[in-house]
Write an enzyme that holds these catalytic residues in place. Sequence first.
Site, PDB file in Angstrom:
ATOM      1  N   ASP A  64       0.848  -1.189   0.000  1.00 37.02           N
ATOM      2  CA  ASP A  64       0.000   0.000   0.000  1.00 37.02           C
ATOM      3  C   ASP A  64       0.886   1.243   0.000  1.00 37.02           C
ATOM      4  O   ASP A  64       1.536   1.550   0.991  1.00 37.02           O
ATOM      5  CB  ASP A  64      -0.889  -0.026   1.252  1.00 37.02           C
ATOM      6  CG  ASP A  64      -1.655   1.271   1.450  1.00 37.02           C
ATOM      7  OD1 ASP A  64      -1.886   1.982   0.447  1.00 37.02           O
ATOM      8  OD2 ASP A  64      -2.027   1.558   2.610  1.00 37.02           O
ATOM      9  N   ASN A  66      -0.283   4.455  -0.716  1.00 38.79           N
ATOM     10  CA  ASN A  66      -0.953   5.728  -0.432  1.00 38.79           C
ATOM     11  C   ASN A  66      -1.762   5.710   0.867  1.00 38.79           C
ATOM     12  O   ASN A  66      -2.732   6.459   1.015  1.00 38.79           O
ATOM     13  CB  ASN A  66      -1.815   6.174  -1.620  1.00 38.79           C
ATOM     14  CG  ASN A  66      -3.028   5.280  -1.796  1.00 38.79           C
ATOM     15  OD1 ASN A  66      -3.083   4.185  -1.234  1.00 38.79           O
ATOM     16  ND2 ASN A  66      -4.006   5.751  -2.548  1.00 38.79           N
ATOM     17  N   ASP A 100      -3.996   3.844   2.572  1.00 37.60           N
ATOM     18  CA  ASP A 100      -5.415   3.599   2.839  1.00 37.60           C
ATOM     19  C   ASP A 100      -5.676   2.148   3.241  1.00 37.60           C
ATOM     20  O   ASP A 100      -6.825   1.717   3.333  1.00 37.60           O
ATOM     21  CB  ASP A 100      -6.284   3.990   1.634  1.00 37.60           C
ATOM     22  CG  ASP A 100      -5.964   3.163   0.402  1.00 37.60           C
ATOM     23  OD1 ASP A 100      -5.022   2.336   0.459  1.00 37.60           O
ATOM     24  OD2 ASP A 100      -6.648   3.323  -0.623  1.00 37.60           O
ATOM     25  N   ASP A 128      -1.816  -1.269  -3.891  1.00 42.68           N
ATOM     26  CA  ASP A 128      -2.067  -0.497  -5.108  1.00 42.68           C
ATOM     27  C   ASP A 128      -0.926  -0.639  -6.109  1.00 42.68           C
ATOM     28  O   ASP A 128       0.099  -1.248  -5.820  1.00 42.68           O
ATOM     29  CB  ASP A 128      -2.310   0.984  -4.754  1.00 42.68           C
ATOM     30  CG  ASP A 128      -1.320   1.469  -3.705  1.00 42.68           C
ATOM     31  OD1 ASP A 128      -0.114   1.272  -3.915  1.00 42.68           O
ATOM     32  OD2 ASP A 128      -1.763   2.011  -2.659  1.00 42.68           O
ATOM     33  N   ASP A 158      -5.436 -10.358 -15.238  1.00 42.93           N
ATOM     34  CA  ASP A 158      -6.528 -11.293 -15.013  1.00 42.93           C
ATOM     35  C   ASP A 158      -7.757 -10.759 -15.735  1.00 42.93           C
ATOM     36  O   ASP A 158      -8.208  -9.643 -15.457  1.00 42.93           O
ATOM     37  CB  ASP A 158      -6.806 -11.332 -13.497  1.00 42.93           C
ATOM     38  CG  ASP A 158      -7.228 -12.690 -13.012  1.00 42.93           C
ATOM     39  OD1 ASP A 158      -8.039 -13.320 -13.696  1.00 42.93           O
ATOM     40  OD2 ASP A 158      -6.754 -13.096 -11.937  1.00 42.93           O
ATOM     41  N   HIS A 195      -4.919 -17.685  -4.821  1.00 42.36           N
ATOM     42  CA  HIS A 195      -5.863 -16.929  -3.992  1.00 42.36           C
ATOM     43  C   HIS A 195      -7.156 -17.688  -3.716  1.00 42.36           C
ATOM     44  O   HIS A 195      -8.011 -17.191  -2.999  1.00 42.36           O
ATOM     45  CB  HIS A 195      -6.172 -15.598  -4.680  1.00 42.36           C
ATOM     46  CG  HIS A 195      -6.869 -15.807  -5.991  1.00 42.36           C
ATOM     47  ND1 HIS A 195      -6.252 -16.392  -7.075  1.00 42.36           N
ATOM     48  CD2 HIS A 195      -8.133 -15.537  -6.396  1.00 42.36           C
ATOM     49  CE1 HIS A 195      -7.107 -16.464  -8.076  1.00 42.36           C
ATOM     50  NE2 HIS A 195      -8.260 -15.958  -7.693  1.00 42.36           N
ATOM     51  N   ASP A 196      -7.327 -18.866  -4.323  1.00 49.81           N
ATOM     52  CA  ASP A 196      -8.560 -19.627  -4.124  1.00 49.81           C
ATOM     53  C   ASP A 196      -8.396 -20.819  -3.194  1.00 49.81           C
ATOM     54  O   ASP A 196      -9.309 -21.632  -3.077  1.00 49.81           O
ATOM     55  CB  ASP A 196      -9.095 -20.120  -5.481  1.00 49.81           C
ATOM     56  CG  ASP A 196      -9.705 -18.998  -6.296  1.00 49.81           C
ATOM     57  OD1 ASP A 196     -10.261 -18.054  -5.696  1.00 49.81           O
ATOM     58  OD2 ASP A 196      -9.620 -19.050  -7.536  1.00 49.81           O
TER      59      ASP A 196
HETATM   60  C1  GLC Z   1     -12.044 -17.661 -10.444  1.00 41.28           C
HETATM   61  C2  GLC Z   1     -11.233 -16.854  -9.470  1.00 41.28           C
HETATM   62  C3  GLC Z   1     -12.000 -16.736  -8.196  1.00 41.28           C
HETATM   63  C4  GLC Z   1     -13.293 -16.023  -8.493  1.00 41.28           C
HETATM   64  C5  GLC Z   1     -14.062 -16.719  -9.608  1.00 41.28           C
HETATM   65  C6  GLC Z   1     -15.160 -15.863 -10.128  1.00 41.28           C
HETATM   66  O1  GLC Z   1     -12.249 -18.958 -10.021  1.00 41.28           O
HETATM   67  O2  GLC Z   1      -9.974 -17.440  -9.314  1.00 41.28           O
HETATM   68  O3  GLC Z   1     -11.278 -16.068  -7.196  1.00 41.28           O
HETATM   69  O4  GLC Z   1     -14.086 -15.985  -7.350  1.00 41.28           O
HETATM   70  O5  GLC Z   1     -13.248 -17.025 -10.708  1.00 41.28           O
HETATM   71  O6  GLC Z   1     -14.666 -14.853 -10.952  1.00 41.28           O
HETATM   72 CA    CA Z   2      -3.504   2.027  -1.234  1.00 37.25          CA
END
Ligand code: GLC
Ligand code: CA
Length: 556
Positions: free
Chosen positions: A21, A23, A25, A29, A98, A336-337
């Site tokens: 981060d 800035n 908050d 970013d 993404d 991240h999943d």
């Molecule tokens: C993909 C992403 C996931 C998101 C889902 C809906 O599986 O990796 O994090 O919730 O798509 O876009």
């Molecule tokens: Ca920020």
Amino acid sequence: MARADYKNAIIYQIYPKSFMDANHDGIGDLRGIINKLDYLKNLGINTLWLNPIFVSPQVDNGYDVSNYYAIDGKMGTIEEFDQLIKAAHQRKLKIILDLVLNHTSDQHPWFQDAIKNPKSIYREYYLWAKGQNGHLPNNWASFFGGSVWEADPCQPNNYYFHLFDKRMPDLNWKCPEVRQAMVNIAKFWLSHGVDGFRLDAFIHLAKADFNQDFPAHGKKEPVIAEPFYANLPQVRTYLREFVHQLRLIKPDLLILGEAASADIDLTAAYTNPQDELCDTVVTFRYFESLTEQADKRLPKELQSLPLDFGHLKEVMATWQKNLENISYLTLYWNNHDMPRVLEKVGINYRSQPTIAKMLATLMYLQRGIPCIYYGEEIGMQNLSYDQIDALHDEQAKKAWQAAVDQQMSANKALELICRSHKMAARGVMQWDASKYNGFSDVKPWNFGHNTAVNVHDELVNDQSVLQYYRRLLKLKKQQLFVDGKITLENTNDDLYVYRRTLKNQTAIVICNLTHQAQQYQLQQPADDILLQNGRITLAQDLITLSAYGSLVIKVN
Ligand code: GLC
Ligand code: CA
């Protein structure tokens, strides 16, 4: 990178909200990422994948896009984005974005127009169906719980389709304008210099006829109906057309597809270089957990059960063999999943640096493209929270309540959920030991307790996980570990062993999966030690590896 060159990619996944981060908050970013490019370059990666950074109401942390042509104000501006591209390219780092193709946010102007105006041209952009005798159009379930159907505010007894949250309506890829709109969006970002895309949830672009229920075996609630909305043949037609148009502009584009449920055959089809689809895909099929260790009071997905390494070994052996003449696998432990992988190894050992190093050795020297999730390189684990509400996940909260109702202690249920939940894997990057980990000077958006590892300390410690990753990635760049043939050995479950061979060179990678010492007998005389983790002894080609140790050795 020319098309055939994607095999040299070493990808680092940045979850921008949690990286840095700049800035003040509490939200990461683009400027923060720019400030950390030298760190990333020194780590030895060459490609960055950023989770979504477009304008979004953040119902699903950016996967619900309401404007594909602008950077979310919390992330920065288009000027900062251009600076990021420039600064990355100066350091020979590629950037892939993404791209969410399957759905938009319900706040996207297309959907807003579609639900306000029955004559809207954007009605065509989404998927609708009539209710059946007072019931929903069918019994298909959304991945985020409940039905895929939500009432159309515009017309009675009519519904729109959403595979994820109800605030994320699915796009209608049968509609040529939708397909063209997505190509235009991708072209726009290519014109800003991006090097490729991670295609979010692309396997769901085509859907079966809505006029059918999925076998429910007596269940009244909606059921997951993957055969009706995942990996349908039409997906490839849509994708081919999309990728083809982009490759006309940028032949060396990198396409990393998210294909969670793709098996070997589908992965082969999605990555066939004779076709124009993905270069490589992320499948979730590598990992299975030892579910017999689950506590029955909580759904197994909400428990970080130990990894089944035997399964992983079998899967890798077959996948590597079947894909060796087609494409390169994506090699990863985290994203991240899912929970961070250290939550899935022996609970009493998971904070040992040796384990993190062994896992990296095991995974990334295989044939394929490493995909490292931010923080993994310092041994980050899931966050833990003081209250279930801090997770911001309704399903998890319901499951927690159900477990408590069945006499599980509230703390125990919370602890198990923290260790298994994707939100807890999205904690802020731990840059130093200060209150907010050098990520920010104000309280971060996703705040919990973490384990005491950080970049600052690991940079000055030659034995750290971070320094090991640097050595490992340097090794990975040798041609032997990119092009070499891979053979997994059929050892007992205590070891994970494979060899890489190229012309007259052979390296063997040996990993101890247990918390006891293990031995391995080399069949060829040892030549040179390339990388070592833990205490290793070598006596007449008999190797002894200490708990969770690993060794990369050249043989003659
Ligand atoms: C993909 C992403 C996931 C998101 C889902 C809906 O599986 O990796 O994090 O919730 O798509 O876009
Ligand atoms: Ca920020």
